[in-house]
Design a protein around this motif. Structure first.
Motif, PDB file in Angstrom:
ATOM      1  N   LYS A 421       0.847  -1.196   0.000  1.00 31.00           N
ATOM      2  CA  LYS A 421       0.000   0.000   0.000  1.00 31.00           C
ATOM      3  C   LYS A 421       0.882   1.246   0.000  1.00 31.00           C
ATOM      4  O   LYS A 421       1.908   1.299   0.671  1.00 31.00           O
ATOM      5  CB  LYS A 421      -0.905  -0.003   1.227  1.00 31.00           C
ATOM      6  N   PHE A 422       0.472   2.240  -0.753  1.00 30.57           N
ATOM      7  CA  PHE A 422       1.180   3.523  -0.821  1.00 30.57           C
ATOM      8  C   PHE A 422       0.326   4.564  -0.116  1.00 30.57           C
ATOM      9  O   PHE A 422      -0.792   4.868  -0.556  1.00 30.57           O
ATOM     10  CB  PHE A 422       1.403   3.913  -2.285  1.00 30.57           C
ATOM     11  N   ILE A 423       0.843   5.099   0.984  1.00 37.33           N
ATOM     12  CA  ILE A 423       0.099   6.083   1.780  1.00 37.33           C
ATOM     13  C   ILE A 423       0.965   7.326   1.980  1.00 37.33           C
ATOM     14  O   ILE A 423       2.077   7.239   2.502  1.00 37.33           O
ATOM     15  CB  ILE A 423      -0.298   5.504   3.153  1.00 37.33           C
ATOM     16  N   PHE A 424       0.460   8.473   1.547  1.00 40.57           N
ATOM     17  CA  PHE A 424       1.175   9.724   1.764  1.00 40.57           C
ATOM     18  C   PHE A 424       1.184  10.068   3.254  1.00 40.57           C
ATOM     19  O   PHE A 424       0.194   9.838   3.958  1.00 40.57           O
ATOM     20  CB  PHE A 424       0.497  10.885   1.017  1.00 40.57           C
ATOM     21  N   PRO A 425       2.275  10.647   3.761  1.00 44.06           N
ATOM     22  CA  PRO A 425       2.250  11.195   5.122  1.00 44.06           C
ATOM     23  C   PRO A 425       1.193  12.295   5.211  1.00 44.06           C
ATOM     24  O   PRO A 425       1.000  13.052   4.259  1.00 44.06           O
ATOM     25  CB  PRO A 425       3.659  11.770   5.307  1.00 44.06           C
ATOM     26  N   ILE A 426       0.496  12.378   6.317  1.00 44.33           N
ATOM     27  CA  ILE A 426      -0.562  13.379   6.473  1.00 44.33           C
ATOM     28  C   ILE A 426       0.069  14.755   6.698  1.00 44.33           C
ATOM     29  O   ILE A 426       0.816  14.951   7.663  1.00 44.33           O
ATOM     30  CB  ILE A 426      -1.486  13.021   7.643  1.00 44.33           C
ATOM     31  N   PRO A 427      -0.188  15.733   5.822  1.00 44.22           N
ATOM     32  CA  PRO A 427       0.406  17.068   5.971  1.00 44.22           C
ATOM     33  C   PRO A 427      -0.095  17.767   7.245  1.00 44.22           C
ATOM     34  O   PRO A 427      -1.235  17.559   7.673  1.00 44.22           O
ATOM     35  CB  PRO A 427      -0.060  17.808   4.721  1.00 44.22           C
TER      36      PRO A 427
END
Length: 439
Positions: A421-427
């Protein structure tokens, strides 16, 4: 004859506008909020203003007044339908195939109609910690609009609304549950991920390039923490040279992701440079395989392509939403540090449209695909959603759009070899759409 028809049409709109009160105008604005840009709607002062916007966007014309008939039907101004040559029964007969107001918008409007002033006060009390301190409530529609602006209420997430309705008036839940059932939003008993799911370990060190970049997309990706580098006006040779340059860059070892976004024209499996020469998408991606670019091996490589893939136009196919079922299959994944990986592993390709078909753009707001991609990234990254879930939402968004004539559709197509899974860090910052500069 043409001038006479236009004059008669304008007279129809004027007479209808004169018979609508302030509450009717507010209802029309709300029901049109998926069709018209929010900034345009903020300037609306009368029903005539809304009609003018609908005409400008080709949603309404002397030859096709059904959308206005639908809107009048939705707000229960049935007597005015006669001015358009419609009746309540006639509108009902054509809603299934020609209706433009989404089930989501219908559900919210129906709720607003059943929320009394006392209920509204109780709902505001329950949500007081989530609402602006100086915000003044005028109506249930105002509250629902605010919840949408704060991303507390979306087509796919009505949990906040559901919770307050449970407390204030369980009778309101019936409307929400009918919507959720048709939309397939009830939790599935099948686990798609399980405990063995692995994610790519990401921080804020990203590589990102693009061709013919848009300001909207740039803001979103900078918000996500990407090192954005733009390369406008590239010929086909420039594109190949740029890929070779990026393939050989040494700083890939210090980064954990590579993202490339290309906005151009295209044909099947290829995009055009500014010299009108085609470059194969597969050729572009081949520069970053594990063999050609070892520093990116086992790292996610994402490509987003906004371009036509042919000249065919997708036509709408009408389905019965009540009969749609959710077909889910289990997914299993295993990975060992000591195993080899395929040369072309860990790629994702997000295409604006399927092979052979054109893609569309709004003359003011930009391409349907990029609009949806920016919107869903801002909405779902803060919720921790992975990229495939986000692109599924992008598919749904674009698939629901239709040309003003109602005859042209578009279907994006992601393809991937991601192993995790590819999950962006939460800004930490709010998304660009909620910042003062807006889009």
């Amino acid at each position: 004859m043409g001038d006479y028809i236009r004059l008669k049409f304008q007279q129809q709109l004027f007479l209808i506008s004169e018979n609508l009160v302030t509450e009717d105008v507010a209802a029309l604005k709300f029901l049109c909020s998926d069709l018209l840009h929010i900034r345009k709607l903020e300037g609306v002062r009368s029903a005539a203003d809304i009609f003018e916007l609908l005409v400008h966007q080709d949603y309404l014309s002397a030859e096709d007044t059904f959308l206005l008939a639908e809107l009048l039907y939705r707000i229960k101004c049935h007597a005015l339908l006669e001015k358009l040559g419609y009746s309540k029964k006639k509108v009902q007969e054509h809603l299934h195939e020609r209706g433009r107001v989404s089930p989501y918008r219908q559900m919210l409007y129906e709720l607003s109609e059943n929320i009394t002033n006392e209920m509204l006060k109780e709902i505001i009390f329950l949500l007081q910690n989530r609402l602006p301190k100086r915000w003044t409530t005028l109506s249930a529609l105002d509250l629902l609009t605010l919840l949408e602006k704060q991303s507390l209420l979306t087509e796919e997430n009505v949990e906040v609304l559901e919770e307050v309705c449970k407390t204030v008036s369980p009778d309101l839940l019936e409307t929400i549950n009918c919507y959720k059932k048709a939309k397939g939003l009830f939790p599935s008993k099948i686990s798609l991920h399980g405990d063995s799911t692995k994610c790519f370990s990401l921080d804020l060190n990203f590589s990102f390039i693009c061709h013919l970049f848009t300001e909207q997309l740039e803001r979103v990706f900078r918000w996500l923490g990407l090192d954005v580098r733009t390369y406008p006006d590239l010929t086909s040779g420039d594109i190949i040279n740029l890929m070779q340059t990026w393939q050989q860059m040494q700083d890939h070892k210090d980064r954990n992701c590579f993202i490339c976004c290309i906005l151009s024209h295209g044909e099947s499996g290829a995009i055009y440079g500014t010299d009108e020469e085609l470059v194969s998408i597969r050729t572009i991606m081949s520069h970053f395989t594990a063999k050609q670019c070892p520093q990116l091996a086992a790292k996610p490589k994402l490509f987003f392509i906004q371009a036509c893939q042919g000249k065919n136009i997708q036509c709408p196919v009408y389905v019965d939403a009540a009969q749609q079922t959710l077909d889910l299959s289990s997914m299993q994944e295993s990975f060992s540090l000591f195993e080899s990986i395929p040369e072309e592993a860990d790629f994702l390709l997000g295409m604006a449209t399927v092979d052979g078909f054109v893609s569309f753009r709004h003359i003011e707001e930009g391409s349907w695909y990029i609009q949806a991609l920016c919107s869903k990234l801002q909405l779902l990254v803060p919720r921790g959603e992975d990229i495939l879930s986000i692109l599924t939402e992008v598919n749904e968004d674009v698939a629901r759009r239709v040309s003003p004539s109602g005859t042209k559709k578009q279907m994006p197509q992601p393809a991937y070899t991601l192993r995790r899974k590819f999950i962006f860090p939460i800004p930490a910052d709010p998304p660009p759409s909620e910042q003062h500069q807006g889009f």
